[in-house]
Write an enzyme that holds these catalytic residues in place. Sequence first.
Site, PDB file in Angstrom:
ATOM      1  N   LYS A  47       0.848  -1.196   0.000  1.00  0.00           N
ATOM      2  CA  LYS A  47       0.000   0.000   0.000  1.00  0.00           C
ATOM      3  C   LYS A  47       0.883   1.246   0.000  1.00  0.00           C
ATOM      4  O   LYS A  47       2.084   1.176   0.290  1.00  0.00           O
ATOM      5  CB  LYS A  47      -0.904  -0.011   1.232  1.00  0.00           C
ATOM      6  CG  LYS A  47      -0.140   0.022   2.566  1.00  0.00           C
ATOM      7  CD  LYS A  47      -1.065  -0.209   3.759  1.00  0.00           C
ATOM      8  CE  LYS A  47      -0.275  -0.202   5.062  1.00  0.00           C
ATOM      9  NZ  LYS A  47      -1.133  -0.582   6.207  1.00  0.00           N
ATOM     10  N   TYR A 284      16.104  30.036   7.449  1.00  0.00           N
ATOM     11  CA  TYR A 284      15.028  30.831   8.052  1.00  0.00           C
ATOM     12  C   TYR A 284      15.140  30.910   9.568  1.00  0.00           C
ATOM     13  O   TYR A 284      15.382  29.911  10.239  1.00  0.00           O
ATOM     14  CB  TYR A 284      13.673  30.220   7.702  1.00  0.00           C
ATOM     15  CG  TYR A 284      13.320  30.319   6.239  1.00  0.00           C
ATOM     16  CD1 TYR A 284      13.357  31.548   5.578  1.00  0.00           C
ATOM     17  CD2 TYR A 284      12.944  29.189   5.530  1.00  0.00           C
ATOM     18  CE1 TYR A 284      13.024  31.634   4.237  1.00  0.00           C
ATOM     19  CE2 TYR A 284      12.608  29.272   4.189  1.00  0.00           C
ATOM     20  CZ  TYR A 284      12.648  30.506   3.541  1.00  0.00           C
ATOM     21  OH  TYR A 284      12.318  30.582   2.221  1.00  0.00           O
TER      22      TYR A 284
HETATM   23  C1  LIG Z   1      -0.312  -1.661   6.830  1.00  0.00           C
HETATM   24  C2  LIG Z   1      -0.912  -2.919   7.276  1.00  0.00           C
HETATM   25  C3  LIG Z   1      -0.118  -4.055   7.454  1.00  0.00           C
HETATM   26  C4  LIG Z   1       1.389  -4.034   7.385  1.00  0.00           C
HETATM   27  O1  LIG Z   1       1.922  -3.560   8.589  1.00  0.00           O
HETATM   28  P1  LIG Z   1       3.500  -3.551   8.833  1.00  0.00           P
HETATM   29  O2  LIG Z   1       3.660  -3.223  10.263  1.00  0.00           O
HETATM   30  O3  LIG Z   1       4.060  -2.508   7.951  1.00  0.00           O
HETATM   31  O4  LIG Z   1       3.985  -4.899   8.495  1.00  0.00           O
HETATM   32  C5  LIG Z   1      -0.744  -5.252   7.730  1.00  0.00           C
HETATM   33  N1  LIG Z   1      -2.096  -5.312   7.858  1.00  0.00           N
HETATM   34  C6  LIG Z   1      -2.886  -4.232   7.716  1.00  0.00           C
HETATM   35  C7  LIG Z   1      -4.346  -4.390   7.870  1.00  0.00           C
HETATM   36  C8  LIG Z   1      -2.325  -2.992   7.430  1.00  0.00           C
HETATM   37  O5  LIG Z   1      -3.110  -1.927   7.305  1.00  0.00           O
END
Ligand SMILES: *Cc1c(COP(=O)(O)O)cnc(C)c1O
Length: 604
Positions: A47, A284
């Site tokens: 994702k 800045y």
């Molecule tokens: C993002 C996510 C994961 C992965 O989590 P990690 O800690 O990056 O391995 C797994 N399951 C769900 C439902 C998620 O949203």
Amino acid sequence: MNELPFERAAVIDLAAVRHNVRSLLDRLQPSEPDAQTPRPRLMAVVKADAYGHGAEPVARAALAAGADRLGVAHVREALELRQAGLTAPILAWLHTPDTPFAEAIAADVTLGVSGWDLDAVAGAVRALRDAGDGQARARVHLKLDTGLGRHGCMPADRPAFCARAAELEQAGLVEVDGVFSHLGVADDPERAAETEAQREEFLRGVDDAERALGHGLIRHLANTPATLSRPDTHLDMVRVGLGLYGLSPFEGVPAARFGLRPVMSLRTSLANVKRVPAGQGVSYGFRHRTQAATVLGLVPVGYADGVPRLADDAPLHVAGRSCTVAGRIAMDQFVVDLGPDASEAPGAPVELFGPESGITADAWAAAAGTINYELVTRIGARVPRVHVDTEAGGGNDAVDGHGSAASPVREVRFQLDGVEQTQAFAGRLAGLLRAGDVLVLTGDLGAGKTTFTQGLGRGLGVREGIISPTFVLSRIHPSLEGGPDLVHVDAYRLGSAEELLDTGLEDTVAGSVTVVEWGHGMAERLAGHPEDPRASWLDLHLTRSSGGKGDQDEGPHGGDGLVFDFSDEDGATTDETRTAVLRAYGPRWAQEPLDDLVVERRGS
Ligand SMILES: *Cc1c(COP(=O)(O)O)cnc(C)c1O
């Protein structure tokens, strides 16, 4: 260090992705040590553009290394992977009533459902059936809330939810394949009891679901922290995100402890170097003032590029030397104090984090008061992702030293006997080409590049007179039939994609078919930005199968740079056999009948 043709880049090592997948798979053991229980599977969570690493190439690398399937939050992320030609199972789990469920079902995207969305999915199946797809059916995984309080069905609602899923499955509208839940504190080993409570609640939920449905389900609960620290949560499958990217979910525990290798390096080079007196304000707010005369270096990345504004004294390497940020990080840039004796010049390589400097994304995250997940995921769109493979040749996603992206969606190999077959092949390929297409052409002296391009020109109906473009860099052959022109380029003397674009090709590419000899690693940029999932091009590699004249190894110009490949270069009068490998990249080529180009397939 900055041998990449980019001013700044997040360099993604696909070999490290494969290494991390294999190393995570090694940890997965059957829950019951009898021969019947299979090893848990691994879902690669890609994702958010693979946590900022580039979803498509990372997904391909993870699958090549043994990941069983892919996971994303949004259906749109899943559809992009499908459009890129990925056919592995994909689960998407975060929906709103506006989610394109029907598109997802038609593309065979598995849907995680938590409650209301189960009926929305069934509704989309009915709509597909009304529209004529009598076979439409949705694959779903049931999501249970075991304590996280976000998504998922609450225990109290479970009986009704499971009963509804069973009813829709009986009706043939959905197929329930899996059941899952998400953990809240697995990254904190001190809170093992809370993870244990979630695990037990999950197993009760699995029982409810399997009993209601009357069959077994793929059970998955573990994220990266649980995969690394709680084998009792592995069950049938783990969902790993962060670990794929070689990052540790545990504060203060380096990823190397788990045998994971960081995948992303954030690199650029100095935009300026200058000597300043004592008392010079820096950036800045003048929050930093030089104590003594010194040399300041200007690093051309800032918070617009995802470098957190708060990371005041984060570490970095300039030409291999350790430095820290001086003063405010601005939108586009920040300053480093190189010390009074600095000898670096503009262009000196800078690594903010990555395996070469040994600086971790964790160090930057800590300086900014955030976590490594956020740091890599938010690297800005202005920073190109450059995919490399430090085990080039060892995997099917190997790329050359120019650091081009992606893996082919299709690959066809065949043999061409002599001029006639080479030109007939080119003519057939011309039939598939249209304006905007880019073809990268590589081959030794005498391999048949010019013969091929002549055949292509004939097939496209452009003005004749195609010779090797060595002397002219690029030549336009206008169409005589109102079709696309043929632009024929020799990139052998060019060092980078930028130089190639500077030749004016960007202006002609949309209206022409562009053939770039020796453009490997550069010409792909013509086809679109490396990050653009729609970027598509063809790569044709010709090699002579047997002896013949002109035994120079690489390059059309021979060892002394004085041998040029005129039109007779490829033994245009001989009947030499050539091996051709055509690789197609990007969605444009996913469906084209490239196999039909084969004249006579030999061997396998
Ligand atoms: C993002 C996510 C994961 C992965 O989590 P990690 O800690 O990056 O391995 C797994 N399951 C769900 C439902 C998620 O949203």
